[in-house]
Design an enzyme around this catalytic site. Structure first.
Site, PDB file in Angstrom:
ATOM      1  N   HIS A 204      -1.310   9.976   1.935  1.00 37.08           N
ATOM      2  CA  HIS A 204      -1.739   8.692   1.356  1.00 37.08           C
ATOM      3  C   HIS A 204      -2.869   8.838   0.357  1.00 37.08           C
ATOM      4  O   HIS A 204      -3.263   7.867  -0.265  1.00 37.08           O
ATOM      5  CB  HIS A 204      -2.144   7.714   2.457  1.00 37.08           C
ATOM      6  CG  HIS A 204      -3.475   8.019   3.068  1.00 37.08           C
ATOM      7  ND1 HIS A 204      -3.671   9.080   3.910  1.00 37.08           N
ATOM      8  CD2 HIS A 204      -4.685   7.425   2.933  1.00 37.08           C
ATOM      9  CE1 HIS A 204      -4.939   9.109   4.289  1.00 37.08           C
ATOM     10  NE2 HIS A 204      -5.579   8.125   3.705  1.00 37.08           N
TER      11      HIS A 204
HETATM   12  C1  UD1 Z   1      -8.180   3.516   3.156  1.00 38.39           C
HETATM   13  C2  UD1 Z   1      -9.436   4.380   3.026  1.00 38.39           C
HETATM   14  C3  UD1 Z   1      -9.087   5.840   3.323  1.00 38.39           C
HETATM   15  C4  UD1 Z   1      -8.390   5.981   4.667  1.00 38.39           C
HETATM   16  C5  UD1 Z   1      -7.170   5.065   4.675  1.00 38.39           C
HETATM   17  C6  UD1 Z   1      -6.417   5.135   5.983  1.00 38.39           C
HETATM   18  C7  UD1 Z   1     -11.066   3.675   1.327  1.00 38.39           C
HETATM   19  C8  UD1 Z   1     -11.624   4.002   0.018  1.00 38.39           C
HETATM   20  N1  UD1 Z   1      -9.955   4.343   1.671  1.00 38.39           N
HETATM   21  O1  UD1 Z   1      -7.267   3.925   2.160  1.00 38.39           O
HETATM   22  O2  UD1 Z   1     -10.283   6.581   3.351  1.00 38.39           O
HETATM   23  O3  UD1 Z   1      -8.012   7.313   4.853  1.00 38.39           O
HETATM   24  O4  UD1 Z   1      -7.630   3.718   4.453  1.00 38.39           O
HETATM   25  O5  UD1 Z   1      -5.301   4.301   5.962  1.00 38.39           O
HETATM   26  O6  UD1 Z   1     -11.600   2.851   2.029  1.00 38.39           O
HETATM   27  N2  UD1 Z   1      -2.107  -2.067   2.557  1.00 38.39           N
HETATM   28  C9  UD1 Z   1      -1.187  -2.771   3.288  1.00 38.39           C
HETATM   29  N3  UD1 Z   1      -1.573  -3.236   4.527  1.00 38.39           N
HETATM   30  C10 UD1 Z   1      -2.810  -3.037   5.033  1.00 38.39           C
HETATM   31  C11 UD1 Z   1      -3.740  -2.335   4.269  1.00 38.39           C
HETATM   32  C12 UD1 Z   1      -3.376  -1.840   3.027  1.00 38.39           C
HETATM   33  O7  UD1 Z   1      -0.060  -2.969   2.871  1.00 38.39           O
HETATM   34  O8  UD1 Z   1      -3.083  -3.503   6.174  1.00 38.39           O
HETATM   35  C13 UD1 Z   1      -1.702  -1.532   1.236  1.00 38.39           C
HETATM   36  C14 UD1 Z   1      -2.118  -2.414   0.087  1.00 38.39           C
HETATM   37  O9  UD1 Z   1      -1.120  -2.375  -0.878  1.00 38.39           O
HETATM   38  C15 UD1 Z   1      -3.344  -1.736  -0.458  1.00 38.39           C
HETATM   39  C16 UD1 Z   1      -3.053  -0.264  -0.172  1.00 38.39           C
HETATM   40  O10 UD1 Z   1      -2.315  -0.262   1.035  1.00 38.39           O
HETATM   41  O11 UD1 Z   1      -3.574  -1.987  -1.786  1.00 38.39           O
HETATM   42  C17 UD1 Z   1      -4.294   0.564  -0.036  1.00 38.39           C
HETATM   43  O12 UD1 Z   1      -5.167   0.030   0.968  1.00 38.39           O
HETATM   44  P1  UD1 Z   1      -6.765   0.324   0.898  1.00 38.39           P
HETATM   45  O13 UD1 Z   1      -7.427  -0.210   2.103  1.00 38.39           O
HETATM   46  O14 UD1 Z   1      -7.272  -0.111  -0.415  1.00 38.39           O
HETATM   47  O15 UD1 Z   1      -6.839   1.890   0.888  1.00 38.39           O
HETATM   48  P2  UD1 Z   1      -6.071   2.987   1.753  1.00 38.39           P
HETATM   49  O16 UD1 Z   1      -5.227   3.761   0.820  1.00 38.39           O
HETATM   50  O17 UD1 Z   1      -5.419   2.379   2.951  1.00 38.39           O
END
Ligand code: UD1
Length: 365
Positions: A204
């Protein structure tokens, strides 16, 4: 009265906060829990509260997904009035996600002491958003709890007084050891144990899945692994999204590949424990595989968790298929590195933290 306001936001925070909340309760520390809402899908959030017995958050800021700037800013804006209302003696943050730095910054600017659990880890790669979050959170923290010895030297290099740093061990491993007996066996999750064994894969990191060439190389090597054993791939929503955008769905559907939705903690623990090898870019899985003695190939160029390389079962390859394949073959041939369990990864880290904080809080009064 709230003594400590604890913060969680994203999936890797939940397994860290669970034993801390339990240890606070056992030591009579008055704590409340704030969920920023950074992760919000039931599979990314609620299921962890249920499986790990984490108390329901007292407050949910419901911030959701956005760019780094907007997400961090929204968390700060929503957290400030909660801090004003609660007036805690300290704010405790874990790990390195955007929720960690956002709440630490709000607290520090208001003169509320910040406690950082999992402090001092450094990849020395500022292209990782988490590295920026780690460096800044540590600078803002009054008390820093570390998981491995290398962290202290990292913090000293950045001018942090060693008197504020406490090596307590790894709270995530507290959770792992406490739940191992209840792990859902892989055979149950997979509908039977694959006869030829299986690899667990997670990807990821933006550096791996947001770059089409890098992502394609990784999917190509996974297809090669899938010729030898099943590839069990619980796919993160962001990875699913970029695969669709880049038109990689056919690569993901190669023979032997088993795509799963994001898994619950107990399901993932069982899948990891029973795997022949784990291939990942996650921080947490590097540590969990070391604790379980399962070989791990980390498809990153660096790690902020070096003890998993020096003492554990982790091998660092970067995302280059030419470097991944020989390490995979070596693991298949020899079973991989024989690791040992790092110091203080013994299931008692949260109790050490609570013991130190009980004394610290009493001294403040
Ligand atoms: C975040 C953390 C990362 C961690 C990861 C674990 C930061 C900078 N990054 O990254 O360190 O390893 O979480 O998962 O804080 N989304 C969903 N459902 C959710 C949450 C997210 O669909 O419940 C999707 C959304 O499209 C979103 C994308 O995932 O834009 C990324 O989510 P985000 O929380 O921004 O970062 P992660 O890549 O999950």
């Amino acid at each position: 009265m709230t003594e400590i306001l604890c913060i969680v936001g994203a999936r890797p925070n939940f397994m860290k906060i669970a034993p801390i909340m339990a240890a606070f309760s056992a030591r009579g520390i008055q704590a409340k829990l704030v969920h920023t809402g950074q992760h919000y899908d039931p599979a990314m959030s609620d299921s962890f509260f249920d499986q790990l017995g984490i108390p329901r958050p007292d407050v949910n800021l419901e911030v959701g997904s956005a760019s780094h700037a907007v997400q961090t800013a929204e968390i700060m804006r929503a957290f400030e009035p909660v801090l004003d209302l609660e007036q805690p003696k300290a704010v405790l943050v874990v790990g390195d996600v955007n929720s960690t730095i956002a709440c630490a910054l709000v607290a520090a600017k208001k003169g509320v002491k910040v406690i950082h659990v999992e402090a001092g880890l450094r990849s020395y790669d500022r292209a990782m958003p988490e590295e920026i979050n780690r460096v800044l959170t540590d600078q803002l923290s009054e008390l820093l709890f570390t998981t491995e010895q290398a962290a202290l030297a990292n913090l000293q290099r950045e001018g942090i007084d060693p008197a504020r740093v406490h090596f307590v061990g790894n709270v995530m491993i507290d959770t792992l050891l406490g739940h191992l007996e209840r792990a859902v066996p892989a055979a149950q999750t997979l509908g039977g144990m694959p006869a030829r064994g299986y690899a667990v894969v997670t990807l990821h990191r933006p550096s791996n899945v947001d770059d089409a060439a890098v992502f394609e190389g990784l999917l190509t090597i996974l297809a090669r692994v899938a010729e030898r054993m099943d590839v069990v791939f619980p796919i993160h929503p962001r990875t699913r999204g970029t695969a669709e955008r880049f038109g990689f769905n056919s690569l993901l559907e190669c023979p032997g590949m088993r795509l799963l939705p994001p898994q619950g903690y107990l399901e993932m623990l069982g899948l990891t424990r029973d795997a022949s090898v784990v291939i990942t870019d996650s921080g947490g899985l590097q540590e969990e595989t070391t604790a379980l003695g399962v070989p791990c190939i980390t498809v990153r160029d660096n790690t902020e968790r070096p003890v998993t390389l020096t003492e554990g079962t982790n091998s660092l390859t970067g995302p280059d298929p030419e470097r991944i394949w020989p390490v995979f073959e070596e693991i298949m041939a020899s079973g991989g590195k024989r690791g040992r369990i790092p110091e203080f990864w013994d299931g008692r880290a949260a109790d050490r933290i609570a013991g130190l904080l009980r004394g610290w809080l009493d001294a403040l009064n």
